[in-house]
Motif scaffolding. Structure first.
Motif, PDB file in Angstrom:
ATOM      1  N   SER A 192       0.818  -1.216   0.000  1.00  0.00           N
ATOM      2  CA  SER A 192       0.000   0.000   0.000  1.00  0.00           C
ATOM      3  C   SER A 192       0.850   1.263   0.000  1.00  0.00           C
ATOM      4  O   SER A 192       0.444   2.289  -0.562  1.00  0.00           O
ATOM      5  CB  SER A 192      -0.947   0.004   1.200  1.00  0.00           C
ATOM      6  OG  SER A 192      -0.229  -0.022   2.428  1.00  0.00           O
ATOM      7  N   TYR A 202      -4.727   0.160  -8.098  1.00  0.00           N
ATOM      8  CA  TYR A 202      -4.358  -0.650  -6.936  1.00  0.00           C
ATOM      9  C   TYR A 202      -5.560  -1.410  -6.361  1.00  0.00           C
ATOM     10  O   TYR A 202      -5.376  -2.359  -5.588  1.00  0.00           O
ATOM     11  CB  TYR A 202      -3.708   0.222  -5.864  1.00  0.00           C
ATOM     12  CG  TYR A 202      -2.199   0.254  -5.970  1.00  0.00           C
ATOM     13  CD1 TYR A 202      -1.579   0.626  -7.159  1.00  0.00           C
ATOM     14  CD2 TYR A 202      -1.391  -0.102  -4.901  1.00  0.00           C
ATOM     15  CE1 TYR A 202      -0.203   0.643  -7.274  1.00  0.00           C
ATOM     16  CE2 TYR A 202      -0.014  -0.091  -5.002  1.00  0.00           C
ATOM     17  CZ  TYR A 202       0.581   0.279  -6.195  1.00  0.00           C
ATOM     18  OH  TYR A 202       1.951   0.285  -6.316  1.00  0.00           O
ATOM     19  N   ILE A 227      -6.038   2.004   0.454  1.00  0.00           N
ATOM     20  CA  ILE A 227      -6.331   1.687  -0.943  1.00  0.00           C
ATOM     21  C   ILE A 227      -7.839   1.631  -1.202  1.00  0.00           C
ATOM     22  O   ILE A 227      -8.479   0.584  -1.071  1.00  0.00           O
ATOM     23  CB  ILE A 227      -5.672   0.364  -1.366  1.00  0.00           C
ATOM     24  CG1 ILE A 227      -4.179   0.390  -1.053  1.00  0.00           C
ATOM     25  CG2 ILE A 227      -5.900   0.110  -2.853  1.00  0.00           C
ATOM     26  CD1 ILE A 227      -3.414   1.499  -1.742  1.00  0.00           C
ATOM     27  N   MET A 282      -5.333   4.806  -7.318  1.00  0.00           N
ATOM     28  CA  MET A 282      -6.192   4.013  -6.435  1.00  0.00           C
ATOM     29  C   MET A 282      -7.078   3.049  -7.219  1.00  0.00           C
ATOM     30  O   MET A 282      -7.339   1.928  -6.764  1.00  0.00           O
ATOM     31  CB  MET A 282      -7.041   4.934  -5.567  1.00  0.00           C
ATOM     32  CG  MET A 282      -6.265   5.672  -4.494  1.00  0.00           C
ATOM     33  SD  MET A 282      -5.481   4.515  -3.331  1.00  0.00           S
ATOM     34  CE  MET A 282      -4.795   5.659  -2.130  1.00  0.00           C
ATOM     35  N   ALA A 294       1.416   3.220  -3.343  1.00  0.00           N
ATOM     36  CA  ALA A 294       0.489   4.190  -3.926  1.00  0.00           C
ATOM     37  C   ALA A 294       1.050   5.598  -3.755  1.00  0.00           C
ATOM     38  O   ALA A 294       0.978   6.436  -4.668  1.00  0.00           O
ATOM     39  CB  ALA A 294      -0.888   4.073  -3.273  1.00  0.00           C
TER      40      ALA A 294
END
Length: 509
Positions: A281, A324, A481, A321, A284
Motif C-alpha cells: 500500500s 491498486y 487503498i 487508487m 500508492a
C-alpha cells in the motif's frame, strides 16, 4: 606544515582497495511500519563516484583542515536496521562496525567503511566508537533524549531513519546541522537533493550523504522478471520504453494487466497465481511522488505548505487508487495481513522469487538477496505519470533508510563538524565507488542496461516533507487503498495544517 600533511594524505588516498562482496537479503516493508505506528498512535550515489574530485585529480576533501584532536573519542549511535527480521539482512553499520568485525571475512563495502574510519582516526588523532541498537522507535529516541538531557550515554552522531527522528526534533534533541560552521552542506559528499528537500526555514536536522549508505538501499525501484517478460510479452523492450520516454503509468498498468493470470489450478486469483505486479500500500504514495507531486511543497522562503487538496492531485490519485484496487491484476501484500505474520515475504516476495510475478516494487535493500534467484531480472525506474514530465522522481523510504543527526549536547560543534566532513569526503573517495560501481553495478545487476537504469534512479531521488513529518497522519491516507481519498483528505486537512503550524513554530524560533 598543514599543506605538507594534506599533500601526503592526498597521495595516500589515491590508492583504492579491492575486496569481494558477500551475500545478504532485504525487504522494504513500509506498509508494515505504517501499521505498527498506527497501532502505537543515503549519501546518494551519483556519476561522481570516483576518487577524483571536481578539482581534477585531487581526492574529495583534500583541502579540509587537519587538526590534532588530542585523542578525543567521537561516539556513534546507529540503528540496527533489520534487527530480528528474517528478510532485512546484511546491514552492518554506518561509520562504525560490529564488535565481531573481521576484515578477512567482511564484505567489500564494510571493509571500506572500516578503512575510512581508521584513516580519519589516524589523520586527526582521535577514536570513533559506538554501538548499533536494535531498540524500538520509542526506546531508541529515549536513548537520544538521555544523551542530550543527562549526558549518559554520550553520542556525537546518530544514524536513524527520519521517519523516526522527526518526533523529537521539537523537543530540542537534535542540532541544526545547517548552523554548524565547520560543516559545509554544499560540499559534493552531501546529497544535494536531500539538502534542498529536507530543510525547513533554512534549518536542517537530518541529512544524507556519502557518509551513510543505507539511504541508498532505501531507494524504491521496480524489479522485473526478464524471463517471464520474454515468455508472455516478448515484443516489449522495457529499456527502450525508458529511453524513448514511453515508460509511463498507463503503459505500466497496461502491461501488468497483460500478464496477470489464474495459473494455480484453483478458480479465482490468489497469492499463488501469476501476477503482473506485486506491491504494497505504501507504493500508492510512491507512484504519486513519481508524478512530480508532493504532499507538501515549499515556498521561496523554504517554508513548507500542504498541497494535497487540488484537482491535479485528485486526478493522479484516482488513477493510482483505481489501479491498486484491481484485485485480479495487482497483488497488494497488505491484503494478507490477517493471514500471514509477514505478508510481504509470503506473497509478493515469494511470487517474484518463484518466477510468478513480472514486476516487484520495493527498495534496493532487496538487491543483494535477489542475487540468489536463478532467473535473470532487471531494474527499472518508477514510471512517470505522463510523458510530459521532464524528469523521473524516486522515493526514499521513510523508515527503511538512514540519515545523520547530531544530538544537541553542546554549543561547540567545530571539531565534530570537521570529523563529519572528513568522514563524508573520504567515504565519497572510497565507500561510494565500491558500493555503486563495484557492488551495485558490477555484482548485483546483471546487464549494462540495468546500470543505466540505476543512474536514472539515483539522479532523480527526492524527499517529501509531508511524508517525513506525516502531519495529521496524511501519509496513511495515501496508503489507504480505495477511491474515497478526497473525503479522507478533507477529514484530516485541519489536523494536518495544525500540526504543520506547530512544526513551523519550532523551526521559526
Amino acid at each position: 606544515m598543514k599543506k605538507c600533511v594534506c599533500a601526503l594524505i592526498a597521495l595516500i588516498m589515491s590508492f583504492p582497495f579491492l575486496t569481494a562482496c558477500n551475500n545478504g537479503d532485504g525487504v522494504g516493508n513500509e506498509s508494515k511500519n505504517q501499521e505498527n505506528e498506527s497501532a502505537a498512535v543515503s549519501g546518494s550515489v551519483s556519476d561522481e563516484s570516483s576518487e577524483a574530485s571536481e578539482d581534477g585529480n585531487k581526492p574529495y576533501g583534500w583541502n579540509l583542515p587537519v587538526r590534532d584532536m588530542d585523542n578525543r573519542e567521537f561516539r556513534v549511535l546507529c540503528r540496527e536496521f533489520g534487527a530480528g527480521s528474517a528478510s532485512i539482512l546484511g546491514f552492518n553499520g554506518e561509520v562504525i562496525q560490529r564488535p565481531d568485525f573481521d576484515e578477512q571475512t567482511a564484505d567489500m563495502v564494510d571493509i571500506e567503511k572500516y578503512r575510512v574510519r581508521r584513516e580519519i582516526e589516524d589523520r586527526y588523532n582521535c577514536t570513533i566508537t559506538g554501538e548499533l541498537s536494535s531498540a524500538s522507535q520509542g526506546d531508541f529516541n529515549n536513548i537520544v533524549k538521555s544523551c542530550v538531557l543527562t549526558g549518559e550515554p554520550h553520542y556525537d552522531m546518530v544514524f536513524d531513519a527520519y521517519g523516526f527522528m522527526y518526533t523529537i526534533i521539537a523537543e530540542d534533541m537534535y542540532a541544526d546541522i545547517a548552523s554548524i560552521d565547520s560543516i559545509d552542506l554544499s560540499n559534493p559528499w552531501w546529497d544535494q537533493n536531500a539538502v534542498r528537500d529536507l530543510s525547513i526555514c533554512k534549518k536542517l536536522y537530518f541529512i544524507c550523504g556519502d557518509i551513510n549508505t543505507y539511504d541508498n538501499d532505501g531507494t524504491w525501484v521496480i524489479y522485473y522478471n526478464k524471463e517471464l517478460a520474454a515468455k508472455v510479452i516478448p515484443d516489449v523492450n522495457f529499456y527502450s520504453l525508458v529511453e524513448n520516454n514511453e515508460w509511463t503509468f498507463d503503459k505500466f498498468a497496461q502491461i501488468v494487466r497483460m500478464v496477470s493470470s489464474d495459473t494455480d489450478g484453483v478458480d479465482g486469483m490468489s497469492e499463488f497465481d501469476t501476477w503482473g505486479l506485486g506491491t504494497e500500500s505504501y507504493n500508492a504514495f510512491v507512484h504519486m511522488l513519481a508524478s512530480g507531486r508532493k504532499i507538501a511543497q515549499k515556498d521561496e522562503n523554504d517554508v513548507p505548505y500542504l498541497d494535497f487538496q487540488n484537482d491535479g492531485m485528485y486526478t493522479v490519485m484516482d488513477k493510482i487508487m483505481t489501479f491498486y484496487s484491481d484485485n485480479d491484476n495487482v497483488l497488494v501484500a497488505n491484503r494478507f495481513s490477517g493471514k500471514y505474520s509477514n505478508p510481504w515475504e509470503e506473497t509478493i516476495i515469494k511470487a517474484f522469487r518463484d518466477g510468478r510475478e513480472l514486476f516487484y516494487m520495493g527498495g534496493l535493500i532487496n538487491m543483494v538477496g535477489f542475487r540468489t534467484i536463478d532467473f535473470n531480472f532487471g531494474v527499472l525506474p518508477i514510471p512517470k505519470y505522463t510523458a510530459e514530465q521532464d524528469n523521473y522522481y524516486h522515493s526514499v523510504s521513510i523508515h527503511n533508510m538512514s540519515c545523520l543527526g547530531i544530538p544537541a549536547t553542546t554549543d561547540d560543534y567545530d571539531d565534530l563538524g570537521l570529523i563529519i566532513e572528513a568522514l563524508g569526503a573520504e567515504s565519497k573517495n572510497k565507500v561510494t565507488p565500491v558500493y555503486y560501481d563495484k557492488c551495485m553495478k558490477s555484482m548485483y545487476v546483471r546487464d549494462e542496461e540495468d546500470e543505466a537504469m540505476l543512474d536514472i534512479i539515483f539522479d532523480s531521488r527526492c524527499f517529501d516533507l509531508g511524508s517525513v513529518f506525516n502531519w495529521g497522519g496524511i501519509l496513511w491516507e495515501f496508503m489507504n487503498i480505495n477511491t474515497n481519498f478526497a473525503s479522507r483528505f478533507d477529514a484530516i486537512a485541519d489536523a494536518a495544517q495544525a500540526q504543520l503550524e506547530e512544526t513551523l513554530e519550532y523551526f521559526r524560533k
